[in-house]
Motif scaffolding. Structure first.
Motif, short mmCIF file in Angstrom:
data_model
loop_
_atom_site.label_atom_id
_atom_site.label_comp_id
_atom_site.label_asym_id
_atom_site.label_seq_id
_atom_site.Cartn_x
_atom_site.Cartn_y
_atom_site.Cartn_z
N LEU A 1 1.81 -13.07 -2.65
CA LEU A 1 1.75 -11.63 -2.92
C LEU A 1 0.75 -11.31 -4.02
O LEU A 1 0.03 -10.29 -3.93
CB LEU A 1 3.14 -11.12 -3.31
CG LEU A 1 4.19 -11.09 -2.19
CD1 LEU A 1 5.56 -10.77 -2.75
CD2 LEU A 1 3.81 -10.05 -1.12
N VAL A 2 0.66 -12.14 -5.03
CA VAL A 2 -0.30 -11.90 -6.11
C VAL A 2 -1.73 -12.04 -5.59
O VAL A 2 -2.61 -11.22 -5.92
CB VAL A 2 -0.04 -12.87 -7.28
CG1 VAL A 2 -1.21 -12.86 -8.27
CG2 VAL A 2 1.25 -12.51 -8.00
N VAL A 3 -1.97 -13.05 -4.76
CA VAL A 3 -3.31 -13.23 -4.19
C VAL A 3 -3.69 -12.03 -3.32
O VAL A 3 -4.81 -11.50 -3.39
CB VAL A 3 -3.38 -14.54 -3.39
CG1 VAL A 3 -4.69 -14.63 -2.63
CG2 VAL A 3 -3.22 -15.73 -4.34
N LEU A 4 -2.76 -11.58 -2.49
CA LEU A 4 -3.04 -10.42 -1.65
C LEU A 4 -3.28 -9.17 -2.48
O LEU A 4 -4.17 -8.35 -2.17
CB LEU A 4 -1.89 -10.20 -0.67
CG LEU A 4 -1.70 -11.26 0.41
CD1 LEU A 4 -0.45 -10.97 1.24
CD2 LEU A 4 -2.93 -11.33 1.32
N ALA A 5 -2.49 -8.98 -3.54
CA ALA A 5 -2.65 -7.78 -4.38
C ALA A 5 -3.98 -7.79 -5.11
O ALA A 5 -4.54 -6.72 -5.41
CB ALA A 5 -1.51 -7.69 -5.38
N SER A 6 -4.50 -8.98 -5.40
CA SER A 6 -5.79 -9.04 -6.10
C SER A 6 -6.97 -8.81 -5.17
O SER A 6 -8.09 -8.61 -5.65
CB SER A 6 -5.93 -10.40 -6.78
OG SER A 6 -5.93 -11.45 -5.81
N GLN A 7 -6.75 -8.83 -3.85
CA GLN A 7 -7.85 -8.68 -2.90
C GLN A 7 -7.74 -7.45 -2.01
O GLN A 7 -8.74 -6.99 -1.47
CB GLN A 7 -7.94 -9.93 -2.01
CG GLN A 7 -8.23 -11.21 -2.78
CD GLN A 7 -8.25 -12.44 -1.89
OE1 GLN A 7 -7.95 -12.35 -0.70
NE2 GLN A 7 -8.61 -13.59 -2.46
N ILE A 8 -6.56 -6.92 -1.84
CA ILE A 8 -6.35 -5.83 -0.91
C ILE A 8 -6.93 -4.54 -1.47
O ILE A 8 -7.06 -4.35 -2.69
CB ILE A 8 -4.84 -5.67 -0.61
CG1 ILE A 8 -4.62 -4.88 0.67
CG2 ILE A 8 -4.13 -5.00 -1.79
CD1 ILE A 8 -3.16 -4.88 1.10
N ASN B 1 -4.31 0.36 0.88
CA ASN B 1 -3.37 -0.41 1.70
C ASN B 1 -2.25 -1.06 0.87
O ASN B 1 -1.49 -1.88 1.39
CB ASN B 1 -4.13 -1.50 2.47
CG ASN B 1 -5.17 -0.92 3.41
OD1 ASN B 1 -4.97 0.16 3.97
ND2 ASN B 1 -6.30 -1.62 3.56
N PHE B 2 -2.19 -0.71 -0.41
CA PHE B 2 -1.22 -1.38 -1.29
C PHE B 2 0.22 -0.98 -0.97
O PHE B 2 1.14 -1.74 -1.22
CB PHE B 2 -1.53 -1.05 -2.76
CG PHE B 2 -0.59 -1.71 -3.73
CD1 PHE B 2 -0.55 -3.09 -3.88
CD2 PHE B 2 0.29 -0.94 -4.49
CE1 PHE B 2 0.32 -3.69 -4.76
CE2 PHE B 2 1.17 -1.54 -5.38
CZ PHE B 2 1.18 -2.92 -5.52
N ARG B 3 0.41 0.21 -0.38
CA ARG B 3 1.77 0.66 -0.10
C ARG B 3 2.47 -0.30 0.87
O ARG B 3 3.64 -0.63 0.69
CB ARG B 3 1.74 2.08 0.49
CG ARG B 3 3.14 2.65 0.76
CD ARG B 3 3.04 4.04 1.37
NE ARG B 3 4.36 4.55 1.69
CZ ARG B 3 5.17 5.17 0.86
NH1 ARG B 3 4.77 5.37 -0.40
NH2 ARG B 3 6.36 5.61 1.23
N GLU B 4 1.75 -0.77 1.91
CA GLU B 4 2.34 -1.70 2.86
C GLU B 4 2.71 -3.02 2.18
O GLU B 4 3.75 -3.62 2.45
CB GLU B 4 1.39 -1.96 4.02
CG GLU B 4 1.24 -0.80 4.98
CD GLU B 4 0.35 0.32 4.42
OE1 GLU B 4 -0.31 0.06 3.37
OE2 GLU B 4 0.32 1.42 4.99
N LEU B 5 1.85 -3.47 1.26
CA LEU B 5 2.14 -4.71 0.52
C LEU B 5 3.36 -4.52 -0.38
O LEU B 5 4.18 -5.44 -0.53
CB LEU B 5 0.93 -5.13 -0.30
CG LEU B 5 1.09 -6.44 -1.10
CD1 LEU B 5 1.30 -7.61 -0.14
CD2 LEU B 5 -0.13 -6.68 -1.99
#
Length: 406
Positions: free
Chosen positions: A118-125, A129-133
């Motif tokens: 989740l941290v890796v995705l949050a740093s790249q997304i 699109n952050f609401r879906e994450l």
């Protein structure tokens, strides 16, 4: 953010800071790994709650958006993994229940992996699109809550007396998690009332978890203390006995001689200690001993030596100087305090009244030439003589005299 909502989240933040300060004070006092776990749990889990409220952006508008995305995606699952592992440890770990230990340990490891993803995705997304994450983060964060609830329910069913309260605390955690993620997702239709309820439940959860952690840590410290007791310490009262008592008495007499004071050795003999052994069971003796020891310690003060010569005979060393009341008055007050009625619980937790019958022996000595064993034996002989002649019901026969008028 409305002013009322800022006030609600600020009050919650103040409560969390207070609990963190109390956890820090317990760490300084206890120096135990359990106290450190409690501090880390309150700090990290509390920080994840505060981040989800949006309060940091209100107070610090220049915070990087990417940083807040990473914190919102990573703090919650990280706190969940840590909390799940701590719940397993709090419930006793592998020595108490191997199934619960595996559940919490494996679940915590999987949550750490999910946190990293989740941290890796949050740093790249992209921010759009952050609401879906964040929705995926909320689902992941409910997993440790459910696992911890299952572990606590199993422990409560198996007889852990504190686990039932942990079940209530985890129920509050579930409401807390849902409420904070609803706030982080900015779900429409929820107002200040919903956030006030979330803040209150959050503080209730942290308060319950902190108290339960402190209680279990104190219990573990007490078990560790008892496990370190030597043959020179009585397990029921914690008083010195045997050679340790003789050494303590010798040291008290030496100190009195060095200060050029007289000293008195008292023996308080509980003649009916085993009176309730048949009706109340073997635990009655330990209950009576611990209560009598506490009364003697309170009456004698923390500067006096108090020990247990044998299960019926307590020894107290008093140092006399012109500024203290006469030793006979102090001894009489101590005997009367000890002889007050008390309550003993039998094996069915029923109350049984008990009144100690006390024999008192007082020997005033010259501390420079006194021999501890001889003085104790003489004081015990006097106490036994008084106990054998005292009536079975009524006063203890302690001679007292009124204080002089001034």
């Amino acid at each position: 953010m409305p002013i009322a909502e800022i006030a609600v989240w600020s009050a919650m933040l103040g409560g969390l800071c207070t609990l963190a300060a109390l956890a820090l004070a317990d760490l300084f006092q206890g120096h135990s790994i359990g106290s450190l776990r409690n501090l880390l749990f309150v700090s990290i889990t509390g920080a994840s709650c505060v981040v989800m409220t949006g309060l940091p952006e209100v107070f610090f508008p220049d915070l990087p958006e990417r940083l807040m995305m990473v914190l919102k995606a990573g703090l919650g699952p990280a706190a969940g993994a840590m909390g799940l592992y701590y719940v397993g440890t709090w419930l006793g770990g592998a020595r108490e229940d191997g199934r619960v230990h595996r559940l919490t340990a494996v679940g915590g490891a999987l949550l750490v992996s999910a946190t990293v993803i989740l941290v890796v995705l949050a740093s790249q997304i992209e921010p759009d699109n952050f609401r879906e994450l964040l929705v995926a983060t909320a689902v992941v964060n409910m997993v440790p809550v459910l696992l911890a609830l299952a572990a606590a329910l199993r422990a409560a069913r198996l007889g852990d007396p504190l686990a039932r309260w942990m079940v209530v605390a985890i129920g509050c955690l579930a409401v807390t998690t849902i409420g904070h993620y609803l706030r982080g997702l900015d779900v429409p239709g929820l107002g200040v009332g919903a956030w006030l309820f979330t803040a209150v439940i959050t503080l209730v959860f942290f308060l319950m978890a902190s108290v339960l952690g402190l209680l279990r840590n104190r219990h573990n410290r007490e078990i560790a203390r008892l496990s370190r007791l030597s043959n020179s310490t009585d397990p029921a009262t914690g008083l010195s006995t045997g050679s340790a008592l003789i050494a303590d008495v010798e040291h008290a007499l030496w100190r009195a001689a060095r200060l050029d004071c007289e000293a008195a050795v008292l023996c308080l003999y509980v003649s009916n200690l085993y009176e309730l052994a048949d009706s109340a069971g073997p635990s009655a003796e330990h209950q009576i001993l611990s209560t009598v020891a506490a009364r003697i310690r309170r009456a004698a003060g923390f500067r006096c030596v108090v020990g247990l010569y044998h299960p019926r005979c307590f020894v107290v060393v008093l140092t006399m100087d012109p500024h203290q009341p006469p030793v006979r008055a102090t001894a009489a007050r101590m005997a009367l305090t000890v002889s007050n009625p008390l309550t003993v619980f039998d094996e069915q937790r029923k109350r049984q009244p008990f009144r100690p019958r006390i024999g008192l022996g007082v020997v005033t000595v010259d501390p420079a030439s006194a021999t501890p064993t001889d003085v104790i034996n003489e004081a015990e002989r006097q106490a036994l003589a008084m106990a054998s002649t005292a009536p079975r019901d009524g006063e203890q026969g302690v001679e007292t005299e009124p204080a002089r008028l001034r």
